[in-house]
Design a protein around this motif. Structure first.
Motif, PDB file in Angstrom:
ATOM      1  N   GLU A  73      -4.649 -13.954 -12.686  1.00 51.63           N
ATOM      2  CA  GLU A  73      -3.910 -13.147 -11.744  1.00 51.63           C
ATOM      3  C   GLU A  73      -4.641 -11.860 -11.527  1.00 51.63           C
ATOM      4  OE1 GLU A  73       0.183 -12.561 -12.196  1.00 51.63           O
ATOM      5  OE2 GLU A  73       0.514 -11.615 -10.122  1.00 51.63           O
ATOM      6  N   TYR A  74      -5.022 -11.424 -10.157  1.00 53.29           N
ATOM      7  CA  TYR A  74      -5.763 -10.086  -9.793  1.00 53.29           C
ATOM      8  C   TYR A  74      -4.545  -9.343  -9.252  1.00 53.29           C
ATOM      9  CZ  TYR A  74      -8.505  -6.924  -7.047  1.00 53.29           C
ATOM     10  OH  TYR A  74      -9.254  -5.824  -6.478  1.00 53.29           O
ATOM     11  N   LEU A  75      -4.004  -8.343 -10.314  1.00 51.46           N
ATOM     12  CA  LEU A  75      -2.645  -7.633 -10.213  1.00 51.46           C
ATOM     13  C   LEU A  75      -2.629  -6.788  -8.739  1.00 51.46           C
ATOM     14  CD1 LEU A  75      -2.236  -6.429 -13.650  1.00 51.46           C
ATOM     15  CD2 LEU A  75      -1.004  -8.155 -12.527  1.00 51.46           C
ATOM     16  N   LYS A  76      -3.844  -6.308  -8.279  1.00 50.08           N
ATOM     17  CA  LYS A  76      -4.110  -5.488  -7.118  1.00 50.08           C
ATOM     18  C   LYS A  76      -3.444  -6.377  -5.983  1.00 50.08           C
ATOM     19  CE  LYS A  76      -6.976  -1.684  -7.160  1.00 50.08           C
ATOM     20  NZ  LYS A  76      -8.774  -1.238  -6.956  1.00 50.08           N
ATOM     21  N   GLU A  77      -3.939  -7.831  -5.948  1.00 53.12           N
ATOM     22  CA  GLU A  77      -3.511  -8.521  -4.801  1.00 53.12           C
ATOM     23  C   GLU A  77      -2.187  -8.872  -4.721  1.00 53.12           C
ATOM     24  OE1 GLU A  77      -7.344 -10.933  -2.947  1.00 53.12           O
ATOM     25  OE2 GLU A  77      -6.349 -12.151  -4.479  1.00 53.12           O
ATOM     26  N   SER A  78      -1.709  -9.328  -6.115  1.00 52.78           N
ATOM     27  CA  SER A  78      -0.436  -9.776  -6.021  1.00 52.78           C
ATOM     28  C   SER A  78       0.664  -8.725  -5.942  1.00 52.78           C
ATOM     29  CB  SER A  78       0.031 -10.505  -7.498  1.00 52.78           C
ATOM     30  OG  SER A  78      -0.326  -9.588  -8.640  1.00 52.78           O
ATOM     31  N   GLY A  79       0.224  -7.494  -5.944  1.00 52.27           N
ATOM     32  CA  GLY A  79       1.187  -6.376  -5.692  1.00 52.27           C
ATOM     33  C   GLY A  79       1.968  -6.031  -6.941  1.00 52.27           C
ATOM     34  N   LYS A  80       1.538  -6.562  -7.835  1.00 52.14           N
ATOM     35  CA  LYS A  80       2.446  -6.377  -9.307  1.00 52.14           C
ATOM     36  C   LYS A  80       1.871  -5.372 -10.295  1.00 52.14           C
ATOM     37  CE  LYS A  80       3.589 -11.354  -9.559  1.00 52.14           C
ATOM     38  NZ  LYS A  80       3.330 -12.633 -10.235  1.00 52.14           N
ATOM     39  N   LEU A  81       0.913  -4.367  -9.886  1.00 52.17           N
ATOM     40  CA  LEU A  81       0.058  -3.593 -10.841  1.00 52.17           C
ATOM     41  C   LEU A  81       1.060  -2.663 -10.966  1.00 52.17           C
ATOM     42  CD1 LEU A  81      -2.367  -2.698 -12.016  1.00 52.17           C
ATOM     43  CD2 LEU A  81      -3.002  -1.406  -9.872  1.00 52.17           C
ATOM     44  N   GLU A  82       1.944  -1.811 -10.066  1.00 53.24           N
ATOM     45  CA  GLU A  82       2.815  -0.787 -10.761  1.00 53.24           C
ATOM     46  C   GLU A  82       3.826  -1.287 -11.380  1.00 53.24           C
ATOM     47  OE1 GLU A  82       0.639   0.671  -7.347  1.00 53.24           O
ATOM     48  OE2 GLU A  82       1.773  -1.329  -7.715  1.00 53.24           O
ATOM     49  N   GLU A  83       4.525  -2.772 -11.475  1.00 53.64           N
ATOM     50  CA  GLU A  83       5.379  -3.156 -12.242  1.00 53.64           C
ATOM     51  C   GLU A  83       4.849  -3.450 -13.573  1.00 53.64           C
ATOM     52  OE1 GLU A  83       6.416  -6.801 -10.614  1.00 53.64           O
ATOM     53  OE2 GLU A  83       6.780  -7.756 -12.538  1.00 53.64           O
ATOM     54  N   PHE A  84       3.509  -3.904 -13.480  1.00 47.69           N
ATOM     55  CA  PHE A  84       3.119  -4.219 -14.832  1.00 47.69           C
ATOM     56  C   PHE A  84       2.852  -2.882 -15.710  1.00 47.69           C
ATOM     57  CE2 PHE A  84       0.386  -7.397 -16.927  1.00 47.69           C
ATOM     58  CZ  PHE A  84      -0.421  -6.723 -17.794  1.00 47.69           C
ATOM     59  N   LEU A  85       2.288  -1.850 -14.955  1.00 48.97           N
ATOM     60  CA  LEU A  85       2.012  -0.854 -15.560  1.00 48.97           C
ATOM     61  C   LEU A  85       3.382   0.018 -16.229  1.00 48.97           C
ATOM     62  CD1 LEU A  85      -0.811   0.883 -13.560  1.00 48.97           C
ATOM     63  CD2 LEU A  85      -0.941  -0.250 -15.685  1.00 48.97           C
ATOM     64  N   ALA A  86       4.453  -0.292 -15.451  1.00 51.54           N
ATOM     65  CA  ALA A  86       5.719   0.277 -15.864  1.00 51.54           C
ATOM     66  C   ALA A  86       6.254  -0.187 -17.257  1.00 51.54           C
ATOM     67  CB  ALA A  86       6.979   0.115 -14.804  1.00 51.54           C
ATOM     68  N   GLN A  87       5.671  -1.400 -17.415  1.00 50.46           N
ATOM     69  CA  GLN A  87       6.270  -2.113 -18.676  1.00 50.46           C
ATOM     70  C   GLN A  87       5.532  -1.602 -19.718  1.00 50.46           C
ATOM     71  OE1 GLN A  87       5.093  -6.071 -17.827  1.00 50.46           O
ATOM     72  NE2 GLN A  87       6.476  -6.243 -16.147  1.00 50.46           N
ATOM     73  N   ARG A  88       6.491  -1.737 -21.075  1.00 46.82           N
ATOM     74  CA  ARG A  88       5.768  -1.338 -22.462  1.00 46.82           C
ATOM     75  C   ARG A  88       5.682  -2.706 -22.942  1.00 46.82           C
ATOM     76  NH1 ARG A  88       3.372   1.069 -20.513  1.00 46.82           N
ATOM     77  NH2 ARG A  88       3.000   3.111 -20.186  1.00 46.82           N
TER      78      ARG A  88
END
Ligand code: APR
Ligand code: ZN
Length: 250
Positions: free
Chosen positions: A131-146
């Motif tokens: 998955e290309y996180l920038k395209e799927s719009g999930k980057l912020e959510e992904f970075l917020a997780q630990r």
């Protein structure tokens, strides 16, 4: 020297660019081996290897989330945009990069070969999911997780889709890069120490097949001995001067 480089590019039949971390230095992305190099703070063995990931995936994901967050705030600089413009002028046929920072794509380069992957892409350690996180719009959510990210298809651990020390490069990208290097009559090498193989073969293949090598770097590198033109200059400044000269020639 700039004049000679401009003439080589303006008169080229099939010019390509080969870039390393130095082209992104002006965008605030740390290089690997320069004085403020990334590896100075972190030992590569600890972070960017399959063994490190097996031993402590949390540490490796902390490192990559830190880098993803740093790099997503970076913007392409004059050098990235100049390469995209040279492509739109029909002079540059492709950019082959060792960088994983996505800045060439953001600057508008179309024909881009990413030899070492892309830091905003994740892939599954088991199945073929990616998955290309920038395209799927999930980057912020992904970075917020630990937590340790899991594959939505099979539940296995996800990893950054970048090439780690000791890992093979993506076969299709490497073959395409070698094919382009064999066809090229000019290669514009920007901001690489030229010490990591097989990527560093690219300029050598151009040279061996009769092409010319132009290098832009703030210091000598492993490529300098085979460079026909060596511009000791920061990438942004050099590319700006080069573009002005090229436009004056065509
Ligand atoms: N303009 C031009 N060149 C620069 C600039 C600048 N502003 N700043 C630094 N440089 C040069 C340095 O002199 C150095 O030669 O950029 C080069 C950066 O070299 P490295 O940090 O070794 O980066 P790179 O060559 O891309 O590393 C290759 O090694 O760690 C692995 O996978 C990683 O893709 C990376 C590969
Ligand atoms: Zn999976």
């Amino acid at each position: 020297m700039i004049e000679e480089a401009a003439k080589l590019l303006a008169r080229s039949r099939f010019a390509i660019a080969f870039t390393g971390a130095g082209i992104s230095a002006e965008s605030g992305v740390p290089t690997f081996r320069g004085f403020n190099g990334l590896w100075k703070k972190h030992r590569p063995e600890e972070l960017a290897t399959p063994e490190a990931f097996r031993k402590d995936p949390y540490l490796v994901w902390e490192f990559y989330r830190w880098r993803m967050d740093l790099i997503r705030k970076a913007r392409p600089n004059r050098a990235h945009y100049a390469l995209a413009e040279l492509e739109s002028m029909g002079i540059l046929k492709a950019v082959i990069t060792q960088n994983v920072d996505d800045l060439h794509r953001e600057a508008g380069t179309g024909n881009l070969i990413e030899l070492h992957g892309n830091i905003f892409r994740v892939k599954c350690t088991s199945c073929g999911y990616g998955e290309y996180l920038k395209e799927s719009g999930k980057l912020e959510e992904f970075l917020a997780q630990r937590n340790l990210p899991q594959c939505p298809d099979c539940g296995s651990l996800l990893r950054p889709d970048v090439v780690w020390f000791g890992e093979p490069l993506p076969r299709s990208a490497l073959n395409e890069a070698f094919r382009l290097a064999e066809r090229a009559d000019v290669v514009l090498v920007i901001g690489t120490s030229g010490v990591v193989y097989p990527a560093a073969y690219i300029p050598q293949i151009v040279k061996e097949t009769g092409g010319r090598v132009i290098e832009i770097n703030t210091e000598e590198s492993g490529i300098t001995p085979i460079a026909d033109v060596f511009l000791r200059c920061p990438a942004g400044e050099a590319m700006e001067k080069l573009m002005t000269r090229i436009k004056g020639l065509i």
